[in-house]
Design an enzyme around this catalytic site. Structure first.
Site, PDB file in Angstrom:
ATOM      1  N   GLU A 105       0.816  -1.211   0.000  1.00  0.00           N
ATOM      2  CA  GLU A 105       0.000   0.000   0.000  1.00  0.00           C
ATOM      3  C   GLU A 105       0.850   1.262   0.000  1.00  0.00           C
ATOM      4  O   GLU A 105       2.027   1.235   0.336  1.00  0.00           O
ATOM      5  CB  GLU A 105      -0.946  -0.008   1.183  1.00  0.00           C
ATOM      6  CG  GLU A 105      -0.263  -0.206   2.504  1.00  0.00           C
ATOM      7  CD  GLU A 105      -1.258  -0.662   3.569  1.00  0.00           C
ATOM      8  OE1 GLU A 105      -1.889   0.218   4.161  1.00  0.00           O
ATOM      9  OE2 GLU A 105      -1.378  -1.858   3.813  1.00  0.00           O
ATOM     10  N   CYS A 116       7.444  -7.193   6.789  1.00  0.00           N
ATOM     11  CA  CYS A 116       8.635  -6.667   7.455  1.00  0.00           C
ATOM     12  C   CYS A 116       9.047  -7.683   8.511  1.00  0.00           C
ATOM     13  O   CYS A 116       8.204  -8.303   9.143  1.00  0.00           O
ATOM     14  CB  CYS A 116       8.312  -5.328   8.125  1.00  0.00           C
ATOM     15  SG  CYS A 116       9.733  -4.586   8.961  1.00  0.00           S
ATOM     16  N   GLY A 159       7.537  -2.153   5.425  1.00  0.00           N
ATOM     17  CA  GLY A 159       8.916  -2.577   5.217  1.00  0.00           C
ATOM     18  C   GLY A 159       9.940  -1.715   5.909  1.00  0.00           C
ATOM     19  O   GLY A 159       9.679  -0.576   6.289  1.00  0.00           O
ATOM     20  N   GLU A 160      11.111  -2.306   6.102  1.00  0.00           N
ATOM     21  CA  GLU A 160      12.256  -1.597   6.685  1.00  0.00           C
ATOM     22  C   GLU A 160      13.224  -1.298   5.530  1.00  0.00           C
ATOM     23  O   GLU A 160      13.878  -2.212   5.019  1.00  0.00           O
ATOM     24  CB  GLU A 160      12.902  -2.485   7.763  1.00  0.00           C
ATOM     25  CG  GLU A 160      14.281  -2.060   8.221  1.00  0.00           C
ATOM     26  CD  GLU A 160      14.397  -0.590   8.603  1.00  0.00           C
ATOM     27  OE1 GLU A 160      13.627  -0.106   9.441  1.00  0.00           O
ATOM     28  OE2 GLU A 160      15.289   0.097   8.032  1.00  0.00           O
ATOM     29  N   SER A 211      12.489   6.469   6.550  1.00  0.00           N
ATOM     30  CA  SER A 211      12.362   6.152   7.969  1.00  0.00           C
ATOM     31  C   SER A 211      12.895   4.753   8.241  1.00  0.00           C
ATOM     32  O   SER A 211      12.550   3.796   7.554  1.00  0.00           O
ATOM     33  CB  SER A 211      10.881   6.236   8.361  1.00  0.00           C
ATOM     34  OG  SER A 211      10.703   5.782   9.678  1.00  0.00           O
ATOM     35  N   LEU A 257      12.219   5.994  17.082  1.00  0.00           N
ATOM     36  CA  LEU A 257      12.776   5.789  18.424  1.00  0.00           C
ATOM     37  C   LEU A 257      11.713   5.162  19.334  1.00  0.00           C
ATOM     38  O   LEU A 257      11.906   4.091  19.887  1.00  0.00           O
ATOM     39  CB  LEU A 257      13.277   7.132  18.977  1.00  0.00           C
ATOM     40  CG  LEU A 257      14.069   7.090  20.272  1.00  0.00           C
ATOM     41  CD1 LEU A 257      15.340   6.269  20.131  1.00  0.00           C
ATOM     42  CD2 LEU A 257      14.438   8.511  20.725  1.00  0.00           C
ATOM     43  N   HIS A 258      10.620   5.850  19.493  1.00  0.00           N
ATOM     44  CA  HIS A 258       9.417   5.346  20.185  1.00  0.00           C
ATOM     45  C   HIS A 258       9.557   5.076  21.685  1.00  0.00           C
ATOM     46  O   HIS A 258       8.547   4.884  22.357  1.00  0.00           O
ATOM     47  CB  HIS A 258       8.854   4.090  19.519  1.00  0.00           C
ATOM     48  CG  HIS A 258       8.513   4.274  18.067  1.00  0.00           C
ATOM     49  ND1 HIS A 258       8.007   5.441  17.550  1.00  0.00           N
ATOM     50  CD2 HIS A 258       8.623   3.423  17.016  1.00  0.00           C
ATOM     51  CE1 HIS A 258       7.810   5.301  16.243  1.00  0.00           C
ATOM     52  NE2 HIS A 258       8.181   4.105  15.894  1.00  0.00           N
ATOM     53  N   ASN A 297      -1.731   4.762  15.711  1.00  0.00           N
ATOM     54  CA  ASN A 297      -2.811   4.341  14.844  1.00  0.00           C
ATOM     55  C   ASN A 297      -3.245   2.981  15.381  1.00  0.00           C
ATOM     56  O   ASN A 297      -2.488   2.013  15.258  1.00  0.00           O
ATOM     57  CB  ASN A 297      -2.209   4.162  13.453  1.00  0.00           C
ATOM     58  CG  ASN A 297      -3.103   4.660  12.392  1.00  0.00           C
ATOM     59  OD1 ASN A 297      -4.308   4.499  12.458  1.00  0.00           O
ATOM     60  ND2 ASN A 297      -2.494   5.246  11.384  1.00  0.00           N
ATOM     61  N   CYS A 316       0.172   1.767   7.776  1.00  0.00           N
ATOM     62  CA  CYS A 316       1.193   0.745   8.028  1.00  0.00           C
ATOM     63  C   CYS A 316       0.688  -0.681   7.926  1.00  0.00           C
ATOM     64  O   CYS A 316       0.702  -1.424   8.886  1.00  0.00           O
ATOM     65  CB  CYS A 316       1.807   0.968   9.405  1.00  0.00           C
ATOM     66  SG  CYS A 316       2.204   2.678   9.702  1.00  0.00           S
TER      67      CYS A 316
HETATM   68  N1  SAH Z   1      10.128   0.389   8.930  1.00  0.00           N
HETATM   69  C1  SAH Z   1      10.392   1.768   8.989  1.00  0.00           C
HETATM   70  C2  SAH Z   1       9.512   2.583   8.071  1.00  0.00           C
HETATM   71  C3  SAH Z   1       8.093   2.169   7.926  1.00  0.00           C
HETATM   72  S1  SAH Z   1       7.056   2.385   9.316  1.00  0.00           S
HETATM   73  C4  SAH Z   1      10.293   2.261  10.419  1.00  0.00           C
HETATM   74  O1  SAH Z   1       9.842   1.532  11.264  1.00  0.00           O
HETATM   75  O2  SAH Z   1      10.735   3.377  10.668  1.00  0.00           O
HETATM   76  C5  SAH Z   1       6.799   4.152   9.342  1.00  0.00           C
HETATM   77  C6  SAH Z   1       6.534   4.717  10.721  1.00  0.00           C
HETATM   78  O3  SAH Z   1       5.230   4.325  11.186  1.00  0.00           O
HETATM   79  C7  SAH Z   1       7.515   4.244  11.777  1.00  0.00           C
HETATM   80  O4  SAH Z   1       7.911   5.309  12.598  1.00  0.00           O
HETATM   81  C8  SAH Z   1       6.695   3.250  12.554  1.00  0.00           C
HETATM   82  O5  SAH Z   1       7.193   3.042  13.836  1.00  0.00           O
HETATM   83  C9  SAH Z   1       5.338   3.906  12.531  1.00  0.00           C
HETATM   84  N2  SAH Z   1       4.232   3.019  12.877  1.00  0.00           N
HETATM   85  C10 SAH Z   1       4.114   1.696  12.654  1.00  0.00           C
HETATM   86  N3  SAH Z   1       2.933   1.237  13.122  1.00  0.00           N
HETATM   87  C11 SAH Z   1       2.279   2.304  13.632  1.00  0.00           C
HETATM   88  C12 SAH Z   1       1.025   2.478  14.264  1.00  0.00           C
HETATM   89  N4  SAH Z   1       0.191   1.467  14.445  1.00  0.00           N
HETATM   90  N5  SAH Z   1       0.685   3.728  14.673  1.00  0.00           N
HETATM   91  C13 SAH Z   1       1.525   4.779  14.482  1.00  0.00           C
HETATM   92  N6  SAH Z   1       2.724   4.673  13.904  1.00  0.00           N
HETATM   93  C14 SAH Z   1       3.110   3.442  13.489  1.00  0.00           C
HETATM   94 FE1  SF4 Z   2       8.765  -2.948  10.260  1.00  0.00          FE
HETATM   95 FE2  SF4 Z   2       8.685  -0.310  10.622  1.00  0.00          FE
HETATM   96 FE3  SF4 Z   2       6.541  -1.867  11.168  1.00  0.00          FE
HETATM   97 FE4  SF4 Z   2       8.684  -1.980  12.731  1.00  0.00          FE
HETATM   98  S1  SF4 Z   2       7.349  -0.201  12.416  1.00  0.00           S
HETATM   99  S2  SF4 Z   2       7.518  -3.759  11.946  1.00  0.00           S
HETATM  100  S3  SF4 Z   2      10.334  -1.711  11.261  1.00  0.00           S
HETATM  101  S4  SF4 Z   2       7.443  -1.502   9.158  1.00  0.00           S
END
Ligand code: SAH
Ligand code: SF4
Length: 353
Positions: free
Chosen positions: A94, A114, A166-167, A198, A222-223, A297, A340
């Site tokens: 997507e 991922c 994806g990463e 990202s 970072l989170h 989300n 995502c």
């Molecule tokens: N894999 C990479 C890029 C794709 S995810 C990464 O993790 O950075 C893009 C962003 O969306 C990342 O910051 C990820 O942590 C965040 N993300 C993933 N699931 C989410 C969710 N349910 N709610 C909010 N942000 C989310």
């Molecule tokens: Fe993969 Fe990014 Fe989702 Fe983590 S947040 S599972 S690295 S897509």
């Protein structure tokens, strides 16, 4: 349009004009450049009417153009569009298109699934299916550009964020190939100033990328400001902890002159305490960086909840009082099923969207 046997055919989108010419040894050299330009516009072979009929037939019989097909679009608020793309092997990914007065942005995917396994994310729930090719990343941009009335010379997609499923740094070589291909001045010509990526924090790749000479905006997810909490949310933290993330962010700035953005998804009761705000401020102080807060989300497959808008705002104010450069980002495509991996999962499970 992909036909039944197209799975076995080579996709020309993603190749350079020179590579295309090299495949078409029975035709004049300039055909490679012509086809390259038409593909960047998003044209199918049968629309390339300035090519000889015989060449068009040869292309249709032996190759495919764009390996990515738009399966469905979902319209959200403010012109946002969510795209469900189908790959030639039937896999789905997507993307989100976000129009803006300062330029339209496309959020695209770099992998199918991922393998990082972040506990709050829908993309990682089934692990990694496979990497996307250069052509499949470029194909998303070309397809969305055309779908919005654009072509290579008159683009409707101005900015790219590699933040879909994806990463990106787990598909490092193809992502670098994509950055080169999308930047081609005879193609879409989207410059690195308008691209951000990202990563969940694969530090060895951040260092390698900093050394590669590319200068795109780098976001690091970072989170959590404590290793124990971050490891619980993001298993990748067991390999690359917070100290090495900070060190690689500083290195990226030193090499590129671009401040790193730390993404911080707020999850109620997990990472939104006063202690987290203080620690986050301590981590990000002393070098140029920015914190991007995102309200979670919510994903139906887990119990994590988003904080209220007011609680997220209070966290932002705390950071700002502590001297942190920070903003809250509106969730990408929230009203059209998150950014995502959630849309793909729902579609695949046959749920009403
Ligand atoms: N894999 C990479 C890029 C794709 S995810 C990464 O993790 O950075 C893009 C962003 O969306 C990342 O910051 C990820 O942590 C965040 N993300 C993933 N699931 C989410 C969710 N349910 N709610 C909010 N942000 C989310
Ligand atoms: Fe993969 Fe990014 Fe989702 Fe983590 S947040 S599972 S690295 S897509």
């Amino acid at each position: 349009m992909a036909d039944e046997n197209s799975k076995d055919k080579i996709a020309l989108l993603g190749m350079s004009a020179k590579d295309i010419s090299a495949l078409l040894t029975d035709y004049p050299k300039f055909c490679g450049a012509q086809i390259f330009g038409f593909l960047a516009d998003g044209k199918d072979f049968d629309e390339m009417t300035s090519l000889k009929k015989e060449l068009r037939a040869h292309l249709c019989d032996n190759y495919i153009g764009n390996p990515v097909q738009i399966l469905k679009t979902y319209e959200g608020k403010g012109g946002t569009k969510k795209y469900l793309f189908k790959m030639r092997d039937g896999n789905l990914i997507e993307g989100v298109f976000m129009p803006h007065v300062y330029g339209n942005t496309l959020c695209l995917s770099t992998q199918i699934g991922c393998r990082m396994g972040c506990t709050f994310c829908a993309s990682g729930l089934d692990g990694l299916v496979r990497n996307l090719t250069v052509g499949e990343m470029l194909g998303q941009v070309v397809a969305v550009n055309r779908d919005n009335g654009g072509c290579a010379k008159n683009r409707k997609v101005d900015k790219l964020v590699l933040m879909g499923s994806g990463e990106p740094f787990d598909n490092y070589d193809n992502v670098l190939g994509f950055l080169k291909a999308v930047n081609d001045e005879k193609g879409l010509n989207i410059g690195e100033r308008n691209i951000s990526l990202s990563t969940s924090g694969l530090c060895d790749k951040i260092i390698k990328f900093a050394d590669s000479g590319h200068k795109i905006t780098l976001s690091i997810s970072l989170h959590a400001p404590f290793d124990e909490l971050r490891s619980a949310l993001m298993p990748v933290n067991k390999a690359y902890g917070i100290d090495s993330i900070v060190a690689s962010a500083k290195y990226y700035f030193a090499k590129t002159g671009r401040r790193v953005i730390f993404e911080y998804t707020l999850i109620s009761g997990q990472n939104d305490s006063d202690g987290c705000a203080k620690r986050l401020a301590a981590i990000t102080s002393g070098f140029p960086s920015h914190v991007n807060l995102i309200r979670l989300n919510e994903v139906k497959e887990n119990d994590y909840r988003a904080p209220s808008v007011d609680a997220a705002d209070a966290f932002l104010k705390k950071l700002q009082r502590l001297g942190v450069s920070a903003t809250i980002r509106k969730s990408l495509g929230n009203d059209v099923e998150g950014a995502c991996g959630q849309l793909r999962r729902r579609y695949m499970s046959g749920e009403e969207i």
